[in-house]
Every structure is written in structure tokens, then in C-alpha cells.
Design a protein around this motif. Structure first.
Motif, PDB file in Angstrom:
ATOM      1  N   PHE A  32      81.030  71.563   3.923  1.00 22.91           N
ATOM      2  CA  PHE A  32      81.605  70.242   4.167  1.00 22.91           C
ATOM      3  C   PHE A  32      80.501  69.240   4.504  1.00 22.91           C
ATOM      4  O   PHE A  32      79.693  69.481   5.411  1.00 22.91           O
TER       5      PHE A  32
ATOM      6  N   ASN B 191      83.591  65.503   3.526  1.00 25.15           N
ATOM      7  CA  ASN B 191      84.439  65.434   4.717  1.00 25.15           C
ATOM      8  C   ASN B 191      84.102  64.120   5.422  1.00 25.15           C
ATOM      9  O   ASN B 191      83.055  64.000   6.059  1.00 25.15           O
TER      10      ASN B 191
ATOM     11  N   LYS C 225      88.244  65.631  11.233  1.00 30.12           N
ATOM     12  CA  LYS C 225      87.441  66.322  10.225  1.00 30.12           C
ATOM     13  C   LYS C 225      87.547  67.838  10.408  1.00 30.12           C
ATOM     14  O   LYS C 225      87.517  68.595   9.432  1.00 30.12           O
TER      15      LYS C 225
ATOM     16  N   MET D 204      88.947  71.002   7.791  1.00 32.63           N
ATOM     17  CA  MET D 204      88.236  72.249   7.526  1.00 32.63           C
ATOM     18  C   MET D 204      89.152  73.451   7.745  1.00 32.63           C
ATOM     19  O   MET D 204      89.188  74.379   6.926  1.00 32.63           O
TER      20      MET D 204
ATOM     21  N   ALA E 221      79.161  72.974   8.081  1.00 33.43           N
ATOM     22  CA  ALA E 221      79.342  71.529   8.193  1.00 33.43           C
ATOM     23  C   ALA E 221      77.982  70.840   8.272  1.00 33.43           C
ATOM     24  O   ALA E 221      77.077  71.317   8.956  1.00 33.43           O
TER      25      ALA E 221
ATOM     26  N   ASP F 107      80.843  62.960  13.462  1.00 32.69           N
ATOM     27  CA  ASP F 107      80.803  64.285  12.819  1.00 32.69           C
ATOM     28  C   ASP F 107      80.876  65.412  13.843  1.00 32.69           C
ATOM     29  O   ASP F 107      80.901  66.587  13.468  1.00 32.69           O
TER      30      ASP F 107
ATOM     31  N   MET G  21      83.553  68.301  13.522  1.00 28.51           N
ATOM     32  CA  MET G  21      83.361  69.312  12.478  1.00 28.51           C
ATOM     33  C   MET G  21      82.117  70.161  12.749  1.00 28.51           C
ATOM     34  O   MET G  21      82.097  71.356  12.443  1.00 28.51           O
TER      35      MET G  21
ATOM     36  N   ALA H 232      82.659  74.227  12.976  1.00 26.26           N
ATOM     37  CA  ALA H 232      82.118  75.096  11.921  1.00 26.26           C
ATOM     38  C   ALA H 232      81.395  76.309  12.503  1.00 26.26           C
ATOM     39  O   ALA H 232      80.797  76.260  13.577  1.00 26.26           O
TER      40      ALA H 232
ATOM     41  N   SER I 286      76.483  74.892  11.570  1.00 25.23           N
ATOM     42  CA  SER I 286      76.438  73.436  11.562  1.00 25.23           C
ATOM     43  C   SER I 286      75.012  72.938  11.364  1.00 25.23           C
ATOM     44  O   SER I 286      74.058  73.499  11.910  1.00 25.23           O
TER      45      SER I 286
END
Length: 264
Positions: free
Chosen positions: A6, A43, A189, A193, A209, A216, A219, A223, A226
Motif C-alpha cells: 500500500f 492508499n 487507511k 488495508m 505500507a 499515514d 496504516m 501494517a 512499514s
């Protein structure tokens, strides 16, 4: 096993400045990761109609737009959380009464209220008028609607009343320096996911992510893996599992290579 990747847009895939550069090495790296069997998704907090045309220069498997309120896979809409016409009209009027200038965003159309006298929307309004994109400047119009909105306030704005009025339906996020975002309650976001991990029946460990700014964070926190770009916010850099170089310094390619996402 394939993975779900993403990507945020501004500052991650394209440069944050007015040049809007989508580097050739980033495009090539994304396609190499797709050829290795991974699924590549944008995303973004942007709604579908406001995703940059420049992103059409490469192939993505789909998009999570409007902070998780809209999800698309190979052109098919998998999910779209809509807001009732009545609620859209009421909250737009609340913005006007609280002197908070909003840019209203729907998957198919954008809008603003010219009756609010704050000056911040003027450049965006002029850009809309010449962009060819559909937009509305009448919040009382029958087809006025939005999935989310963002905007501006100043010392004359009644932000406390505004926050009370949207409770239960939307979530207020103050981005600082007089700017705010409003997202549908229960959407982010990260929820986008989660939806796609369940849709493809993939384990949490397959989620990656890539982002750079505080919008952000959800996310990056959600994740399994990341990535923050080098110029990202301090909080994102602290949150991310891996910090790569900038968007114009092969940051996307280096991050994908770090995780072995090009395959063997």
C-alpha cells in the motif's frame, strides 16, 4: 506467497512540490514487484476523482481512497461507504455557520461553499474551474454529496461547535496551522488495508505500507511491515520499521529490495 503493498501518493510515489514527479525508477520497481506476484495498491486520503492523472502512467491493482471509504480492484468497486444526502447538506451548512471553509470530496465529484468568506479555497476553486473535473459550488444542490472533507479555520471559526456537530458520523483531525480533515467514523487507511487482507484471505504478515506524513500513521502502525521515506515526519520515521531514501533517490526501489519483494 503474494503480498499486499500500500502506497501513499504525495511525498511517497510523487514529489511533494508542484513538479509532481513520479520517478521512472519508482514506476519500474512497482512493476517488478507486481511481476513477482505482489498486489500493488494506492492508499490515499484523496477521493477517487482526485487521484493524480500522473499515476495512470503505471499499473496498480487497485486503490483505497477517501481514507478507506472507497476501495477499488482492477476497476471494480469492492466497497464504497456513502453519506446520506440529508447529512451532507446539514454538515455543509454547519461548516458555513461555524465559518469553517471546506473542500468536499466524493468519489465522483468535488465541491466547496463560496459563501464562506475565508480566503484559503480561492486557488483551489480557480484550479477546479479550469481542470475539467466535475465540481459543485452549491451546497443546497440536489446532487451535492461527499464522502469526506478537509478545510481551513481561523480565529473567527467556531471549531468547538463544529466538532460536536459531527460526532458519531465523522472524525475530526486537526492537522495544525489552521487545517483540518474530516473522515467517516470507522474508516481510515488502516481499515482499507484490513478489508483487502480479508478479501484476498491473506495473513497479516503479508501487509506492507509506504508513507511519509502523519496522515499515514494509521496504516504504518497497522501494517506488518512499514516504510517511511527519508523526508518523512519525525513521528512517521519513529513509527516505521524501515526508513528508505527520498522519492527521487530511488527510495521505493530500495525499500522493495530491502524486503525481497522482487522475488528470486
Amino acid at each position: 506467497m503474494r503480498n499486499l503493498l500500500f502506497f501513499d501518493i504525495d511525498g511517497t510515489l510523487i514529489t511533494e512540490d508542484e513538479r509532481k514527479v513520479f520517478p521512472a525508477d519508482a514506476k519500474a520497481a512497482l512493476q517488478a514487484a507486481r511481476l513477482a506476484g505482489n498486489l500493488i495498491f494506492i492508499n490515499t486520503g484523496r477521493v477517487r476523482c482526485n487521484v493524480d492523472p500522473i499515476l495512470k502512467e503505471t499499473e496498480f491493482d487497485g486503490m483505497v481512497c477517501g481514507c478507506g471509504s472507497y476501495i477499488e480492484y482492477h476497476g471494480e468497486v469492492l466497497y464504497h461507504s456513502t453519506v446520506s444526502k440529508e447529512l451532507c447538506h446539514r454538515l455543509a451548512m454547519v461548516c458555513r455557520e461555524c465559518n469553517m471553509q471546506a473542500f468536499f470530496e466524493h468519489a465522483e465529484i468535488s465541491g466547496y461553499d463560496p459563501e464562506v468568506r475565508l480566503p484559503y479555497i480561492r486557488p483551489l476553486a480557480e484550479e477546479l474551474k479550469t481542470s475539467g473535473k466535475p465540481y459543485l459550488s452549491d451546497i443546497l444542490a440536489e446532487d451535492f454529496r461527499f464522502d469526506k472533507f478537509s478545510g481551513w479555520y481561523d480565529e473567527t471559526s467556531d471549531t468547538e461547535r463544529f466538532k460536536k456537530e459531527i460526532q458519531g458520523s465523522f472524525r475530526y483531525i486537526d492537522r495544525g496551522v489552521g487545517f483540518f480533515e474530516v473522515e467517516q467514523e470507522g474508516h481510515s487507511k488502516a481499515t482499507g488495508m484490513q478489508f483487502l487482507l480479508e478479501y484476498f484471505d491473506l495473513p497479516f504478515s503479508s501487509s506492507y505500507a509506504f508513507g511519509d506524513s502523519n496522515n499515514d500513521l494509521e496504516m504504518l502502525q497497522y501494517a506488518a511491515h512499514s516504510v517511511c521515506m527519508e523526508q518523512g515526519s519525525e513521528l512517521c520515521r519513529r513509527t516505521a520499521e524501515y526508513v528508505t531514501t527520498g522519492v527521487e533517490q530511488e527510495g521505493i526501489r530500495k525499500a522493495l529490495a530491502h524486503y525481497g519483494l522482487f522475488g528470486k
